[in-house]
Design an enzyme around this catalytic site. Structure first.
Site, mmCIF file in Angstrom:
data_model
loop_
_atom_site.group_PDB
_atom_site.id
_atom_site.type_symbol
_atom_site.label_atom_id
_atom_site.label_comp_id
_atom_site.label_asym_id
_atom_site.label_seq_id
_atom_site.Cartn_x
_atom_site.Cartn_y
_atom_site.Cartn_z
ATOM 1 N N ASP A 228 0.885 -1.163 0.000
ATOM 2 C CA ASP A 228 0.000 0.000 0.000
ATOM 3 C C ASP A 228 0.924 1.214 0.000
ATOM 4 O O ASP A 228 2.100 1.129 0.378
ATOM 5 C CB ASP A 228 -0.961 -0.006 1.194
ATOM 6 C CG ASP A 228 -2.148 0.937 0.953
ATOM 7 O OD1 ASP A 228 -2.056 1.793 0.043
ATOM 8 O OD2 ASP A 228 -3.163 0.831 1.660
HETATM 9 C C1 BGC Z 1 -4.871 3.374 -0.044
HETATM 10 C C2 BGC Z 1 -4.937 2.398 -1.203
HETATM 11 C C3 BGC Z 1 -4.663 3.133 -2.476
HETATM 12 C C4 BGC Z 1 -3.334 3.823 -2.386
HETATM 13 C C5 BGC Z 1 -2.966 4.607 -3.618
HETATM 14 C C6 BGC Z 1 -3.608 4.192 -0.047
HETATM 15 O O1 BGC Z 1 -3.658 5.199 0.905
HETATM 16 O O2 BGC Z 1 -4.966 2.680 1.175
HETATM 17 O O3 BGC Z 1 -6.178 1.769 -1.224
HETATM 18 O O4 BGC Z 1 -4.724 2.231 -3.546
HETATM 19 O O5 BGC Z 1 -3.359 4.728 -1.308
HETATM 20 O O6 BGC Z 1 -3.780 5.726 -3.731
#
Ligand code: BGC
Length: 760
Positions: A228
């Site tokens: 993530d």
């Molecule tokens: C989120 C993800 C997301 C990623 C990119 C993170 O903060 O938890 O779900 O895909 O950011 O935006």
């Protein structure tokens, strides 16, 4: 696909380390010297959030269709529809040059307070897994990779960057991982995104058991694991833990740390090579799909409208719906009628291609009826009696009142959890006031997760849960209100009566950096049923403008082998006057099990469309896993011999037919007896009983003699000796007879255990 191994051989250590960390916020690192292209990734999950500037993390994104969010999608219980939506998402990704879409999310809804529940499917792993797998299949059939997220145990936003989920093995396997397992094995996503949080004290981004032992080895995941955004703490540890690609980049210091670790012999280059191999495979796979072909915005908007309508759940209807044409005056109350709340806040926020305004859509279908509008509630938390008074005046002057009630966006978002499950005080007061003056009052809800209704539901005639319904949801609401679409959505999550009733209430949000999943297996309906706690609306529930009858339930075999499974069939008849769709649900109840099991669990479902008077036979297969549970003692899924009820119903609380079947296990399991096993354990174990039975007779006889022939002992010491005896370990009994034994008690028990082992 070029020869990946030969590319790896040509890569320098520096190039390998660089490839394993993003080039920028949304791209992997290309290697022009070797012709390795860059891969573009974008959020996800219910639309494509492809930034106009891929070098910026928060850039405005290109317009794309905002489909309904996962809580709405899940209520469709329609795997084919989700596949179609996946295909449409792929077209949009291809149009925008995106190779991997960051979704779907498939975390279980442990608590309705989780701010990100709108992005997740369900409280049930079977349902979530089926839906996620379909969406992935659809997306990937269009040559675009999915990123199944957030793996795993990201079930709350509170302290999501640091909190450690403390979850017992069964709850891990049977609840929180099962939906991922199905999505991985069936959907075969190109990528899996690890979660921010820890599991049992270790960051998911470094969790070898989670990412390597389970995901890659046991489940056979062949794609890459991406972090993530910002979930990596120690790049070397994360590579060793199975995290292939760190995002976002650039992170020059981390790349350097990886190079150094290999040079120092701390990181085995083979581990780095494995990450490189997985990344290259996906980079090249994505590059195979041609990009740039524009997508059909109108067609996708229409699809989003269809899906939104399928996901809407008619929670209450005393007959006011569907609305008659030519109603005279309709009071349309609530800001959400003009400023629709159709998606949630955070990384999933889509820049829509167009937005259907509920009021305008209503107008289009209302014929000659006159639409009156009142705002009803402000955008913020302020209490405005004047708005309520205005709405009441309007409602009094109309034949029907439609209340468009959206949970304010700031209450529910990625990044933090909700503080409560309630609508705002203003909204509650508004609904009650309008409902009390207007005998035809309908509430239309926009929210991403369950809300409480106890305070107001008895004041209104109908409630339509419209969720965060995507950009076309305004039209879908009108379709359902006027009966153009007969609602068929069923809840994928329980609506509780009040917050303290919810399963995780006493163990949420955790403290001292840990959150204990103390309710274990019992989340959602599994909990409410076990505790016999009344709910507002049960899992699987949803109304229709028609009625359905279930008959002729049959099973393919009343006695079957676990490996064969069986199929369940039932006739469903539309007994009403309009066409409609029914979601037939199959739950399994185990009569007797060695370990505790939920009363019933969803193991199959099918959605069937029926014209008035029409009957169709629905057939649903049940495999080994439909009857199995995870036994930590054996370290595997087991299905035990014995009887199971197959419960066929219209919701978890509305079982229409039951069939009882007998399972014969073909599994050969080792004995779990050990030095600490009780006499009951020995006597209940088939092999233990053979070995220990004779000794048990002697012990019981000796005990009886010692008690003067009075085995229930009530006269002497007031207890039932036999019951007490059964719970003592064999070892502890033998201690009492140590003098008379030929060997120390431990040796005697070990001898018995050896005999048991020989019987296996
Ligand atoms: C989120 C993800 C997301 C990623 C990119 C993170 O903060 O938890 O779900 O895909 O950011 O935006």
């Amino acid at each position: 696909m070029p020869d990946i191994e030969s590319i790896i051989q040509q890569m320098t250590l520096e190039e390998k380390a660089a490839l394993c960390t993003g080039e920028g916020p949304w791209t992997t690192t290309p290697i022009p010297r070797l012709g390795v292209p860059r891969l573009v990734v974008s959020d996800g999950p219910h639309g494509v959030r492809h930034p106009m500037d891929v070098n910026q993390i928060g850039s405005l994104s290109h317009p794309a269709t905002c489909f309904p969010t996962a809580s709405s999608l899940a209520c469709t219980w329609d795997v084919d529809l989700l596949r179609e939506m996946g295909e449409a998402l792929a077209e949009e990704c291809n149009a925008l040059g995106v190779g991997v879409l960051l979704g779907p999310g498939n975390n279980m809804k442990r608590t309705p307070l989780c701010g990100r529940n709108f992005e997740y499917f369900s409280e049930d792993p079977y349902l979530g897994g089926e839906l996620a797998a379909s969406l992935i299949e659809g997306l990937q059939s269009g040559g675009v990779g999915a990123s199944l997220k957030h793996f795993a145990f990201n079930n709350q936003e509170y302290q999501r960057f640091s909190i450690s989920a403390e979850v017992d093995e069964r709850a891990r396997r049977e609840i929180y991982l099962a939906g991922f397992e199905k999505a991985v094995k069936q959907g075969k996503p190109w990528t899996v995104m690890c979660a921010y949080n820890k599991l049992g004290g270790t960051y998911c981004s470094e969790h070898h058991w989670l990412l390597v032992d389970l995901l890659k080895e046991e489940w056979g995941f062949e794609g890459l694991v991406v972090s993530d955004w910002g979930a990596v703490h120690d790049r070397v540890a994360s590579l060793q833990g199975g995290l292939d690609l760190e995002m976002p980049g650039p992170r020059p210091k981390r790349v350097q740390a990886v190079i150094q670790a290999v040079q120092d012999g701390v990181l085995d280059e083979a581990v780095l090579d494995e990450a490189v191999r997985r990344i290259l495979k996906i980079v090249y796979k994505a590059a195979e799909t041609p990009k740039g072909e524009p997508f059909d915005q109108e067609a996708h908007h229409a699809m989003a409208r269809k899906i939104a309508a399928e996901g809407m759940v008619l929670l209450k209807n005393d007959g006011v719906l569907p609305l008659r044409k030519g109603l005279g005056r309709i009071a349309v109350i609530g800001r959400a009628a003009k400023s629709p709340h159709y998606q949630g806040g955070g990384s999933s926020h889509i820049n829509p291609t167009m937005v259907a305004i509920p009021f305008d859509e209503l107008q289009q279908q209302a014929g000659d009826a006159e639409l009156l509008y009142a705002e009803g509630y402000p955008a913020d938390d302020a209490f405005r009696q004047d708005l309520i008074d205005e709405a009441v005046r309007l409602a009094q002057d109309a034949q029907v009142a439609l209340l468009y009630i959206a949970l304010p966006a700031y209450k529910e978002s990625e990044g933090y959890d909700r503080a409560d499950l309630d609508l705002t005080a203003q909204q509650i007061a508004l609904i009650k006031a309008v409902g009390d003056v207007q005998p035809n009052t309908v509430v239309i809800l926009n929210n991403g997760s369950a809300v409480t209704m106890g305070e107001w539901i008895n004041h209104v005639n109908a409630v339509l849960e419209a969720w965060m319904m995507g950009q076309a949801g305004g039209g879908a609401i009108a379709d359902v209100l006027f009966g153009k679409v007969n609602p068929s959505g069923k809840l994928a999550e329980t609506f509780p009566v009040k917050l303290p009733d919810t399963p995780a209430y006493l163990n949420y949000p955790g403290e001292n950096g840990k959150v204990l999943y103390g309710e274990g297996l019992f989340i959602g309906y599994r909990y409410y049923e076990a505790k016999q706690i009344p709910v507002q609306f049960p899992f699987g529930y949803g109304g229709s403008y028609t009625t359905f009858a279930y008959s002729n339930a049959t099973v393919s075999a009343t006695s079957f082998r676990d490996t064969d499974g069986l199929t369940v069939s039932v006739d469903v008849t539309n007994t009403g006057a309009v066409a409609g769709k029914e979601v037939v649900q199959v739950y399994v109840h185990d009569h007797k099990s060695a370990l505790v099991r939920p009363h019933k669990e969803l193991k199959g479902f099918a959605k069937v469309e029926l014209q008035p008077g029409e009957t169709k036979t629905v057939t649903i297969p049940l495999d080994f896993r439909a009857f199995a549970y995870y036994h930590p003692g054996y370290g595997q899924w087991i299905a035990e011999d014995g009887e199971f009820d197959i419960l066929i119903g219209a919701s978890s609380a509305d079982i229409r037919c039951t069939q009882t079947v007998t399972l014969q296990s073909t599994q050969v399991l080792p004995s779990l007896l050990n030095r600490e096993s009780t006499i009951r354990d020995w006597m209940e174990d088939p092999r233990g009983k053979v070995v220990f039975g004779p000794m048990f007779q002697q012990i019981a006889a000796g005990m009886k003699q010692a008690m003067g022939g009075d085995m229930d002992g009530s006269e002497m010491i007031g207890i039932d000796m036999m019951t007490m005896l059964m719970d003592m370990t064999v070892l502890s009994i033998l201690y009492f007879q140590e003098g008379a034994l030929p060997a120390p008690p431990e040796q005697v028990v070990d001898g018995l255990l050896q005999q048991v082992a020989q019987l296996q």
